[in-house]
Design an enzyme around this catalytic site. Structure first.
Site, PDB file in Angstrom:
ATOM      1  N   HIS A 105       0.841  -1.203   0.000  1.00 16.44           N
ATOM      2  CA  HIS A 105       0.000   0.000   0.000  1.00 16.44           C
ATOM      3  C   HIS A 105       0.874   1.251   0.000  1.00 16.44           C
ATOM      4  O   HIS A 105       0.377   2.355   0.199  1.00 16.44           O
ATOM      5  CB  HIS A 105      -0.874   0.055   1.261  1.00 16.44           C
ATOM      6  CG  HIS A 105      -2.061  -0.856   1.269  1.00 16.44           C
ATOM      7  ND1 HIS A 105      -2.836  -1.117   0.163  1.00 16.44           N
ATOM      8  CD2 HIS A 105      -2.659  -1.542   2.285  1.00 16.44           C
ATOM      9  CE1 HIS A 105      -3.824  -1.933   0.504  1.00 16.44           C
ATOM     10  NE2 HIS A 105      -3.739  -2.206   1.783  1.00 16.44           N
ATOM     11  N   SER A 135     -15.630   2.939   2.067  1.00 14.97           N
ATOM     12  CA  SER A 135     -15.128   1.649   2.557  1.00 14.97           C
ATOM     13  C   SER A 135     -14.047   1.883   3.625  1.00 14.97           C
ATOM     14  O   SER A 135     -14.007   1.199   4.667  1.00 14.97           O
ATOM     15  CB  SER A 135     -14.559   0.853   1.377  1.00 14.97           C
ATOM     16  OG  SER A 135     -14.075  -0.386   1.799  1.00 14.97           O
ATOM     17  N   MET A 230     -16.284 -15.230  -1.206  1.00 12.20           N
ATOM     18  CA  MET A 230     -15.140 -14.657  -0.486  1.00 12.20           C
ATOM     19  C   MET A 230     -15.526 -14.232   0.928  1.00 12.20           C
ATOM     20  O   MET A 230     -14.725 -14.324   1.853  1.00 12.20           O
ATOM     21  CB  MET A 230     -14.528 -13.493  -1.266  1.00 12.20           C
ATOM     22  CG  MET A 230     -13.666 -14.040  -2.415  1.00 12.20           C
ATOM     23  SD  MET A 230     -12.606 -12.864  -3.241  1.00 12.20           S
ATOM     24  CE  MET A 230     -11.769 -11.980  -1.968  1.00 12.20           C
TER      25      MET A 230
HETATM   26  N1  PPS Z   1     -15.350 -10.573  -4.038  1.00 10.37           N
HETATM   27  C1  PPS Z   1     -15.567  -9.256  -3.878  1.00 10.37           C
HETATM   28  N2  PPS Z   1     -16.550  -8.632  -4.570  1.00 10.37           N
HETATM   29  C2  PPS Z   1     -16.779  -7.312  -4.411  1.00 10.37           C
HETATM   30  N3  PPS Z   1     -16.102  -6.523  -3.543  1.00 10.37           N
HETATM   31  C3  PPS Z   1     -15.129  -7.116  -2.810  1.00 10.37           C
HETATM   32  C4  PPS Z   1     -14.809  -8.485  -2.941  1.00 10.37           C
HETATM   33  N4  PPS Z   1     -13.792  -8.765  -2.089  1.00 10.37           N
HETATM   34  C5  PPS Z   1     -13.515  -7.622  -1.429  1.00 10.37           C
HETATM   35  N5  PPS Z   1     -14.320  -6.636  -1.862  1.00 10.37           N
HETATM   36  C6  PPS Z   1     -14.437  -5.266  -1.324  1.00 10.37           C
HETATM   37  O1  PPS Z   1     -13.194  -4.579  -1.314  1.00 10.37           O
HETATM   38  C7  PPS Z   1     -13.181  -3.687  -0.185  1.00 10.37           C
HETATM   39  C8  PPS Z   1     -11.987  -4.026   0.686  1.00 10.37           C
HETATM   40  O2  PPS Z   1     -10.883  -3.480   0.031  1.00 10.37           O
HETATM   41  P1  PPS Z   1      -9.406  -3.978   0.254  1.00 10.37           P
HETATM   42  O3  PPS Z   1      -9.322  -5.437   0.085  1.00 10.37           O
HETATM   43  O4  PPS Z   1      -8.564  -3.128  -0.648  1.00 10.37           O
HETATM   44  O5  PPS Z   1      -9.109  -3.601   1.774  1.00 10.37           O
HETATM   45  S1  PPS Z   1      -7.640  -3.512   2.397  1.00 10.37           S
HETATM   46  O6  PPS Z   1      -6.983  -2.320   1.872  1.00 10.37           O
HETATM   47  O7  PPS Z   1      -6.903  -4.736   2.074  1.00 10.37           O
HETATM   48  O8  PPS Z   1      -7.871  -3.373   3.875  1.00 10.37           O
HETATM   49  C9  PPS Z   1     -14.495  -3.863   0.553  1.00 10.37           C
HETATM   50  O9  PPS Z   1     -15.393  -2.890   0.003  1.00 10.37           O
HETATM   51  P2  PPS Z   1     -16.699  -2.371   0.775  1.00 10.37           P
HETATM   52  O10 PPS Z   1     -17.631  -3.530   0.878  1.00 10.37           O
HETATM   53  O11 PPS Z   1     -17.253  -1.283  -0.104  1.00 10.37           O
HETATM   54  O12 PPS Z   1     -16.265  -1.849   2.091  1.00 10.37           O
HETATM   55  C10 PPS Z   1     -14.830  -5.289   0.154  1.00 10.37           C
HETATM   56  O13 PPS Z   1     -16.180  -5.636   0.306  1.00 10.37           O
END
Ligand code: PPS
Length: 290
Positions: A105, A135, A230
């Site tokens: 990051h 998020s 997931m």
């Molecule tokens: N399979 C799948 N489909 C759709 N969305 C997904 C998926 N996997 C992770 N996410 C969404 O990605 C958000 C988390 O982001 P990161 O993985 O970048 O978080 S981190 O930086 O590693 O802490 C978080 O977004 P929000 O739900 O909007 O909070 C996760 O829900």
């Protein structure tokens, strides 16, 4: 407004990093030798890092969903600068034989030498800034290391405006990485495209990494990467991390495009639109917000 800023020792080079991300790790990363075949996933937090990491790992491992369901993602694609359980991702990585799959990051400055050497394959993940910030707000609330942020959405937005947020300002972060997006060893993947055309994205990543996956494996990967799968997969949903309180907000929270409409005021939306138009679009990148 209450003061939600981080202590001074968390700030390094004008960027807020968690206190356990030390200058020593960063200087070791600057000189870490990345070789042909290595893959670095670079994302701003909350832009779909976990989703992209899982995709990349599966592409590199011939869609082995059995293994990906039994080994934690952090062990498969270490988070380079982060110290989890007493050792950094870099140390975890160095125990593995190459080619190395890794995630960061950090802004690109740390990796300038490796990017310019052109050996490592870099996959930059990006998501529209409004959904990213919403998020991130919920991530602050559920994260015990961040004191389970007690402020409101407006408080959080102000923090980002003053750039006093983990990993710094979204726009500054992407300016640093997107300058490299047209290099042959760099691929840009958009969160919103993973939603709308996942099979194509899997093929793009496979082509980029020189892998040729049969259609049945691509279909398996698409199924494995669905939000429902997931969310219930403990190897990726971070449910085992004691620093996260999934009862406050699950790590895989909603996984939607456009949730920002439920949080942003018109004024906040205009502020982000302005930065998007002056910083992201001129770099040749357009993002979907709905
Ligand atoms: N399979 C799948 N489909 C759709 N969305 C997904 C998926 N996997 C992770 N996410 C969404 O990605 C958000 C988390 O982001 P990161 O993985 O970048 O978080 S981190 O930086 O590693 O802490 C978080 O977004 P929000 O739900 O909007 O909070 C996760 O829900």
């Amino acid at each position: 407004m209450a003061d939600y800023r981080f202590p001074g020792e968390w700030i390094k080079d004008d960027m807020v990093l968690q206190e356990n991300i030390t200058s020593e790790i960063i200087s070791r990363l600057e000189s870490f030798d990345m070789i042909q075949g290595d893959v670095l996933v670079a994302t701003y937090p909350k832009t779909g890092t976990t989703w992209l990491q899982e995709l990349v790992w599966l592409v590199c491992n011939n869609g082995d969903t059995n293994k990906s369901r039994s080994v934690n993602l952090n062990a498969r694609i270490p988070y380079l600068e982060c110290n989890i359980g007493g050792e950094s991702g870099l140390e975890i990585l160095q125990r593995k034989s190459p080619p190395h799959l890794m995630m960061t990051h950090l802004r690109s400055d740390t990796f300038r030498t490796q990017i310019e050497a052109g050996k490592v394959n870099i996959i930059i993940g990006i998501r529209n800034p409004k959904d990213t910030l919403v998020s991130f707000y919920h991530f602050y609330r559920m994260n015990r290391n961040l004191g389970n942020f007690k402020g409101s959405w407006d408080d959080f937005f102000e923090l980002h405006k003053t750039k006093h947020i983990l990993c710094g300002d979204y726009f500054q972060w992407y300016s640093s990485w997107l300058q490299y997006k047209d290099k042959p060893n760099v691929l840009l993947v958009k969160y919103e495209d993973m939603h709308s055309r996942m099979p194509d994205i899997i093929k793009d990543v496979s082509n980029f990494l020189g892998k040729d996956l049969p259609q049945n494996i691509i279909d398996d990967i698409v199924r494995h990467l669905s939000f429902d799968n997931m969310s219930t997969n403990n190897m990726v949903n971070r449910s085992i991390m004691t620093t996260f309180d999934n009862k406050i907000s699950p790590f895989l929270r909603k996984g939607k495009i456009g949730d920002w409409n439920n949080y942003f005021s018109k004024e906040q939306s205009d502020i982000i639109d302005k930065s998007y138009k002056t910083i992201i679009e001129p770099l040749g990148v357009t993002l979907s917000f709905e």
